[in-house]
Design a protein around this motif. Sequence first.
Motif, PDB file in Angstrom:
ATOM      1  N   ALA A 153       0.822  -1.209   0.000  1.00  0.00           N
ATOM      2  CA  ALA A 153       0.000   0.000   0.000  1.00  0.00           C
ATOM      3  C   ALA A 153       0.857   1.260   0.000  1.00  0.00           C
ATOM      4  O   ALA A 153       0.575   2.216  -0.738  1.00  0.00           O
ATOM      5  CB  ALA A 153      -0.934  -0.009   1.200  1.00  0.00           C
ATOM      6  N   PHE A 154       1.919   1.261   0.788  1.00  0.00           N
ATOM      7  CA  PHE A 154       2.691   2.489   0.950  1.00  0.00           C
ATOM      8  C   PHE A 154       3.899   2.571   0.027  1.00  0.00           C
ATOM      9  O   PHE A 154       4.604   3.589   0.029  1.00  0.00           O
ATOM     10  CB  PHE A 154       3.112   2.638   2.410  1.00  0.00           C
ATOM     11  N   THR A 155       4.141   1.543  -0.773  1.00  0.00           N
ATOM     12  CA  THR A 155       5.198   1.635  -1.778  1.00  0.00           C
ATOM     13  C   THR A 155       4.628   1.756  -3.184  1.00  0.00           C
ATOM     14  O   THR A 155       5.085   2.574  -3.979  1.00  0.00           O
ATOM     15  CB  THR A 155       6.119   0.396  -1.707  1.00  0.00           C
ATOM     16  N   VAL A 156       3.604   0.956  -3.489  1.00  0.00           N
ATOM     17  CA  VAL A 156       2.980   0.980  -4.809  1.00  0.00           C
ATOM     18  C   VAL A 156       1.674   1.777  -4.801  1.00  0.00           C
ATOM     19  O   VAL A 156       1.409   2.575  -5.707  1.00  0.00           O
ATOM     20  CB  VAL A 156       2.711  -0.460  -5.312  1.00  0.00           C
ATOM     21  N   GLY A 157       0.851   1.571  -3.773  1.00  0.00           N
ATOM     22  CA  GLY A 157      -0.463   2.197  -3.733  1.00  0.00           C
ATOM     23  C   GLY A 157      -0.429   3.701  -3.587  1.00  0.00           C
ATOM     24  O   GLY A 157      -1.237   4.412  -4.203  1.00  0.00           O
ATOM     25  N   ARG A 158       0.504   4.225  -2.793  1.00  0.00           N
ATOM     26  CA  ARG A 158       0.528   5.666  -2.538  1.00  0.00           C
ATOM     27  C   ARG A 158       0.751   6.481  -3.812  1.00  0.00           C
ATOM     28  O   ARG A 158      -0.018   7.416  -4.092  1.00  0.00           O
ATOM     29  CB  ARG A 158       1.587   6.001  -1.491  1.00  0.00           C
ATOM     30  N   PRO A 159       1.774   6.198  -4.625  1.00  0.00           N
ATOM     31  CA  PRO A 159       1.936   7.000  -5.860  1.00  0.00           C
ATOM     32  C   PRO A 159       0.770   6.837  -6.824  1.00  0.00           C
ATOM     33  O   PRO A 159       0.393   7.800  -7.512  1.00  0.00           O
ATOM     34  CB  PRO A 159       3.247   6.469  -6.464  1.00  0.00           C
ATOM     35  N   LEU A 160       0.177   5.649  -6.893  1.00  0.00           N
ATOM     36  CA  LEU A 160      -0.979   5.455  -7.763  1.00  0.00           C
ATOM     37  C   LEU A 160      -2.168   6.289  -7.279  1.00  0.00           C
ATOM     38  O   LEU A 160      -2.886   6.885  -8.102  1.00  0.00           O
ATOM     39  CB  LEU A 160      -1.361   3.976  -7.799  1.00  0.00           C
ATOM     40  N   ALA A 161      -2.375   6.339  -5.963  1.00  0.00           N
ATOM     41  CA  ALA A 161      -3.476   7.126  -5.417  1.00  0.00           C
ATOM     42  C   ALA A 161      -3.280   8.612  -5.698  1.00  0.00           C
ATOM     43  O   ALA A 161      -4.222   9.311  -6.093  1.00  0.00           O
ATOM     44  CB  ALA A 161      -3.587   6.878  -3.910  1.00  0.00           C
ATOM     45  N   ARG A 162      -2.059   9.098  -5.528  1.00  0.00           N
ATOM     46  CA  ARG A 162      -1.796  10.512  -5.786  1.00  0.00           C
ATOM     47  C   ARG A 162      -2.024  10.859  -7.245  1.00  0.00           C
ATOM     48  O   ARG A 162      -2.583  11.911  -7.569  1.00  0.00           O
ATOM     49  CB  ARG A 162      -0.365  10.843  -5.367  1.00  0.00           C
ATOM     50  N   ALA A 163      -1.620   9.965  -8.133  1.00  0.00           N
ATOM     51  CA  ALA A 163      -1.834  10.215  -9.563  1.00  0.00           C
ATOM     52  C   ALA A 163      -3.321  10.225  -9.897  1.00  0.00           C
ATOM     53  O   ALA A 163      -3.797  11.079 -10.663  1.00  0.00           O
ATOM     54  CB  ALA A 163      -1.114   9.138 -10.381  1.00  0.00           C
ATOM     55  N   GLY A 164      -4.072   9.307  -9.313  1.00  0.00           N
ATOM     56  CA  GLY A 164      -5.504   9.247  -9.572  1.00  0.00           C
ATOM     57  C   GLY A 164      -6.238  10.483  -9.100  1.00  0.00           C
ATOM     58  O   GLY A 164      -7.106  11.023  -9.813  1.00  0.00           O
ATOM     59  N   PHE A 165      -5.894  10.980  -7.922  1.00  0.00           N
ATOM     60  CA  PHE A 165      -6.596  12.155  -7.399  1.00  0.00           C
ATOM     61  C   PHE A 165      -6.131  13.444  -8.073  1.00  0.00           C
ATOM     62  O   PHE A 165      -6.886  14.412  -8.145  1.00  0.00           O
ATOM     63  CB  PHE A 165      -6.435  12.231  -5.876  1.00  0.00           C
ATOM     64  N   ARG A 166      -4.896  13.467  -8.563  1.00  0.00           N
ATOM     65  CA  ARG A 166      -4.474  14.624  -9.365  1.00  0.00           C
ATOM     66  C   ARG A 166      -5.296  14.692 -10.649  1.00  0.00           C
ATOM     67  O   ARG A 166      -5.698  15.776 -11.092  1.00  0.00           O
ATOM     68  CB  ARG A 166      -2.980  14.536  -9.691  1.00  0.00           C
ATOM     69  N   PHE A 167      -5.546  13.529 -11.242  1.00  0.00           N
ATOM     70  CA  PHE A 167      -6.373  13.478 -12.449  1.00  0.00           C
ATOM     71  C   PHE A 167      -7.796  13.929 -12.138  1.00  0.00           C
ATOM     72  O   PHE A 167      -8.408  14.689 -12.902  1.00  0.00           O
ATOM     73  CB  PHE A 167      -6.376  12.051 -13.006  1.00  0.00           C
ATOM     74  N   ALA A 168      -8.361  13.473 -11.008  1.00  0.00           N
ATOM     75  CA  ALA A 168      -9.726  13.847 -10.644  1.00  0.00           C
ATOM     76  C   ALA A 168      -9.844  15.329 -10.326  1.00  0.00           C
ATOM     77  O   ALA A 168     -10.902  15.935 -10.524  1.00  0.00           O
ATOM     78  CB  ALA A 168     -10.187  13.017  -9.434  1.00  0.00           C
ATOM     79  N   ALA A 169      -8.755  15.948  -9.829  1.00  0.00           N
ATOM     80  CA  ALA A 169      -8.792  17.356  -9.437  1.00  0.00           C
ATOM     81  C   ALA A 169      -8.828  18.301 -10.625  1.00  0.00           C
ATOM     82  O   ALA A 169      -8.987  19.518 -10.441  1.00  0.00           O
ATOM     83  CB  ALA A 169      -7.585  17.680  -8.556  1.00  0.00           C
TER      84      ALA A 169
END
Length: 443
Positions: free
Chosen positions: A223-239
């Motif tokens: 979660a904190f090695t792979v999931g974190r950068p993916l989550a940030r990219a997804g929410f940047r796209f949503a923003a």
Amino acid sequence: MPVAPIPANELLIFLLQVGLLLLLASSFGRLATRLGLPAVVGELSVGVLLGPSVLAHLAPSLSSWLFPARVEQFHLLDAVGQIGVLLLVGITGIHMDMGMVRRRGAAAAGISIGGLVVPLGFGIAVGLALSGSLMPADTDPVVFALFMGVAMCVSAIPVIAKILMDMRMLHRNIGQLVLTAGMVDDAFGWVMLSIVSALATTGLQTGNVVTSVASMFAVVLAAFTVGRPLARAGFRFAARTADSGPTVAIAATMILLGGVGTHALGLEAVFGAFVCGILIGSAIGPGRPHLAPLRTVVVSVLAPIFFATAGLRMDLTSLGEPDVLVAGLLLVVVAILGKFAGAYLGARISRLNHWEGLALGAGLNARGVIGVVVAMVGLQLGILSVQAYTIVVLVAIVTSLMAPPILRLTMARIEQTAEEELRENSYLQDAAPARVADSPTQV
């Protein structure tokens, strides 16, 4: 060949069940807040009133029509409830302040250890003492005692989260510590439950235990090695859009799929939902107005349905037997003393003051529907008799009812810090755009 749709009668009953439970849970939740209690107390009581404890005795024909004893019918309600509890736990994770957790990680660890070891030991001792009267004839006394220890040491993250939300305490350091320690307690409890379940069925296998522990660490690491950068990219796209829809959709998808992942690994789905909630919170950062619609739907609709559904499985009528009642009272006292003493001792060792120790004990003492789930597993495996199952359910209800007034009393004596005020402002920003109705039990 296409799958046939839900039969008209089953769909009718399902929609009526959901509508009635939501109406009554919302009404009873509002009544509970007017009485100075969190809404979750009223929501849980709806299921008790409509379930086998009350309605089945007062109006058996109506009860059997409204809640027919068909597995597929009840599973429809369960599905809605599970979505609600996963999203509720995910929202709880979103509001976790991981910076505070890192700074006070040693305190959380000490509280968790104390809140586990003491009630686990108390539960095993009482389980051995009561095994002759409450244990099914073909159950191993050691397995029964271990199971009672597990039932005594768990905490109910969904109930604790709802209580903290209702009382506007999610932003407080104590609230964050309660959730952190409670999550550790629950994770340990699920591992212990799998061990005891293995003992009751195929016998203890070291490989299964090692696999469960390794899976938990792997989930957190991934979660904190792979999931974190993916989550940030997804929410940047949503923003990129001012519409909150994409952000809400991504957050809900992450939480539900996180539950899928941990469930597929043999862990509890709520663990994955909680971890994904933390990822979402760290990816979006403070001030999350786009997530206000999700919080409103979950807290006002899905969570009340879940808690009301959980109450439907409770049958308190067996407490009319004197032996069962005495044993139940003994276990309630042991459960309360064990959790309070363990959490308080861990808090004091971690250099927290007297009132902070009592507040942590009160929060972790709430076992709620997690206690009910553990009891159901024991009943299904044949570890618990109907009487023992009812007692474990009683412990879950009583400890959940105790938590709000004791938290209110103790937190009134703990001064709010500037950091907590900033965290509260961020929390209120999330709720304000959706005009979420808050409980009047603010501390």
